[in-house]
Design a protein around this motif. Sequence first.
Motif, mmCIF file in Angstrom:
data_model
loop_
_atom_site.group_PDB
_atom_site.id
_atom_site.type_symbol
_atom_site.label_atom_id
_atom_site.label_comp_id
_atom_site.label_asym_id
_atom_site.label_seq_id
_atom_site.Cartn_x
_atom_site.Cartn_y
_atom_site.Cartn_z
ATOM 1 N N GLY A 141 9.408 -4.937 11.865
ATOM 2 C CA GLY A 141 8.559 -4.170 11.082
ATOM 3 C C GLY A 141 7.530 -4.278 11.184
ATOM 4 N N PRO A 142 6.424 -3.095 10.090
ATOM 5 C CA PRO A 142 5.292 -2.188 10.792
ATOM 6 C C PRO A 142 4.544 -3.204 10.304
ATOM 7 C CG PRO A 142 6.460 -1.048 8.984
ATOM 8 C CD PRO A 142 7.471 -2.393 9.079
ATOM 9 N N ARG A 160 3.518 7.618 5.653
ATOM 10 C CA ARG A 160 4.780 7.192 6.097
ATOM 11 C C ARG A 160 5.672 8.050 4.447
ATOM 12 N NH1 ARG A 160 1.741 3.041 6.468
ATOM 13 N NH2 ARG A 160 3.419 1.460 7.986
ATOM 14 N N ARG A 236 0.550 -4.488 1.810
ATOM 15 C CA ARG A 236 0.978 -3.521 2.515
ATOM 16 C C ARG A 236 1.476 -2.150 2.548
ATOM 17 N NH1 ARG A 236 3.513 -6.686 6.550
ATOM 18 N NH2 ARG A 236 4.901 -5.171 7.322
ATOM 19 N N ASP A 238 3.568 -0.136 3.952
ATOM 20 C CA ASP A 238 4.929 0.256 3.679
ATOM 21 C C ASP A 238 5.887 0.033 1.910
ATOM 22 O OD1 ASP A 238 4.163 -2.268 4.433
ATOM 23 O OD2 ASP A 238 6.220 -2.729 5.125
ATOM 24 N N ALA A 241 4.952 2.611 -0.210
ATOM 25 C CA ALA A 241 5.707 3.684 -0.330
ATOM 26 C C ALA A 241 7.119 3.165 -0.498
ATOM 27 C CB ALA A 241 5.457 3.767 1.292
ATOM 28 N N ALA A 242 7.425 2.550 -0.644
ATOM 29 C CA ALA A 242 9.007 1.949 -1.079
ATOM 30 C C ALA A 242 8.639 2.273 -2.496
ATOM 31 C CB ALA A 242 9.347 0.245 -0.593
ATOM 32 N N ASN A 273 8.993 -9.519 2.329
ATOM 33 C CA ASN A 273 8.907 -8.358 3.008
ATOM 34 C C ASN A 273 9.589 -7.344 3.751
ATOM 35 O OD1 ASN A 273 6.473 -8.498 1.212
ATOM 36 N ND2 ASN A 273 5.242 -9.638 2.666
ATOM 37 N N ASP A 274 10.427 -8.456 4.765
ATOM 38 C CA ASP A 274 11.201 -7.640 5.788
ATOM 39 C C ASP A 274 12.352 -8.004 5.659
ATOM 40 O OD1 ASP A 274 11.273 -10.883 5.827
ATOM 41 O OD2 ASP A 274 11.237 -11.120 8.118
ATOM 42 N N TYR A 277 14.192 -4.564 6.597
ATOM 43 C CA TYR A 277 13.741 -4.277 8.311
ATOM 44 C C TYR A 277 14.793 -5.008 8.447
ATOM 45 C CZ TYR A 277 9.389 -2.703 6.267
ATOM 46 O OH TYR A 277 8.931 -1.811 5.703
ATOM 47 N N ARG A 485 14.818 2.807 -1.598
ATOM 48 C CA ARG A 485 14.441 2.331 -0.556
ATOM 49 C C ARG A 485 15.646 1.721 0.388
ATOM 50 N NH1 ARG A 485 10.522 -2.917 -1.668
ATOM 51 N NH2 ARG A 485 11.635 -4.322 -1.132
#
Length: 485
Positions: A141-142, A160, A236, A238, A241-242, A273-274, A277, A485
Motif C-alpha cells: 500500500g501507500p 487522493r 496516513r 489514505d 481519504a477512505a 491499515n493494509d 491492499y 472504500r
Amino acid sequence: MNLSQLSFTTDLDENIARMKQIFAHDDTFICRVVQGRGTPALRAALFFFDGMVNNEIINESIVKPISLWTGAPMPMDAVIDEVLHVNDCPFDPGVDKLFAAFLYGDTILFVDGDSRPAVLNTKGFVRRGPDEPDNEKVLRGPREGFTEAFMGNLSLIRRRLRTPQLCFEFLQAGSVSHTTVCVCYLDGIADTDVLAEVKRRVAAIPLDAVLDANYLSEIIRDNRASPFPTAGATERPDIVAAKLLEGRVALIVDGTPVALTLPHILQEAFQANDDYYISYLYTNLTRWLRILGFFLTLTLPAAYVSLLTWHQEMIPTRLLFSVAAARQGVPFSTFAEAVGTLAVFEILKEAGTRTPDTIGQALSIVGGLVLGQAAVEARFVSAPMVIVIAFSGVTALIVPKLRTAALVYRFFLLVCAAVLGLYGVLLGLGGILAHLCRLRSCGVPYLTNLLSGEARSRDDVVLRFPWFAMQPDHRFLAGRRGVRR
C-alpha cells in the motif's frame, strides 16, 4: 498591546515604528526598507521573521522588482498588480488575519502613502518529508504519511480525492496559539448533523493553546472518561481519504502529523491499515485473530487467577499438579503475583518505548528475559504466571488502538476474578459490554454494525468482503448516496 485595536497610517516611517514597537523583544523580527529608482521613488517596507520565510522569494519576487522600479509611487493595489511577482498577496485583510498570516511565515508589505498593508505568501520554514509513519506501517500500500506541514497534509488528501465535493474549512483553536484546524469532509456524503456538531465542538474549545491533535481529541470526543477511543486518529492520508468516502469528518491540526476522524466506532479498532491492499482471505483470518487476541488479553490473566483461587476442581488433575509444583515456594497469593507481574511487564514496555531506538528494543527483550528468569528462580513468581502474563501482553499488541482499554480492563477483570472467581469475570465482562452499549461518537452508537441493531454496513465488520461483492451504495452513514472504500 491589543492588536485588534491597532491601526496604520499613510506615513511609512510611522508604520515602521509601530511594528518595531510591537516586536521590540523579538530578535527574529526583520524590517527591510526598499526604495525604487524613480523620482520621486517608490518606498516600501517589508516585515518578516528570520527562519520562517523563503529568502529567495523575498529577494527575487519582492525586493528586486521594487528596487528596479523606475516609475512614480503607487497605491498598494497597483504595486501588487504591476510590480510584485508573488502569486498570493491579498491586501488590507484586517488586523487579525494580517498578524495570523504574518506569524505563520508570511511577509507584511507597506508602501509610503497607503495605509493598507499587503500579506505576501513567503512561507519557507523547515519541514520533513511525508515518510511512512512508524506506528502504521503496512505490508503493501501507500507509504506516505502526514507531516507537521499543514498545507502539505491537505495536498496529500486532495491528491487522493480529486473532486469538487472535497471541502476544507478552516477554524481557529487556542486563544493564544491561534492554531489552524481544518475540517475536511465530502459535500453531499458527510452527515450534516455530524458536521455541524464537530464544528460546534471545535469552536467551543476553551484552551489557550492547541499544540497537538490530542488536545482536540480529549475535549471534543464523547465519553471523555472512557478508555475506549471515540475519536479516530491516524497519520496516513489514505486512511483519511477512505474515512471521508464513508461519510466521516476529518480534523487536520496545524503542527501535528495526526489527523482525527469522527465518528469513530469499535469495529475500526480491529481494522488494520493494509486490510484493503492485500487478499481478503488473509485479511479475514488476521481480523479474527485480532478480535480473539483482544478477548484473550482481557480475560486470560483473570481466568487464570479465578481458576487457581476459586475453581481448582475445573483444572485437569495433571495440569493442577504441575501448576502447584511450579508455585511451591512462591510467597505471594495468585492475585498479588498477577498484579505484580503485570506491573513489571508494563514498566519494561514503557521503558523500551521511551528509550532511544538504538537500545530500546534490546532493553525490552534482555530486561524481560533476565528479570523473568531471575524472578522464577528466586521464587518470586511462578513460571506459569510469567507465561500467562507474557502471552496476555503480546496479544495486546495486536490491537494497538485499544491499548488503553486493554490495560485498564485487564486489571479490572483481575479484581473481579479475585473477589468472585469466574462469576466475577462474567459480571465484569457484562459491565464492559454495558459500557460499550452506552458509548456514542457524535451521536452514532459505538457498537454500530455489531450489537446496536443499527446496521450501517455489513460487508466490512468481522469479515472484509471482496471488492466485487461490496455494496457501492451502502455507506457508513445512512441516508445519503456515497461510495464504500
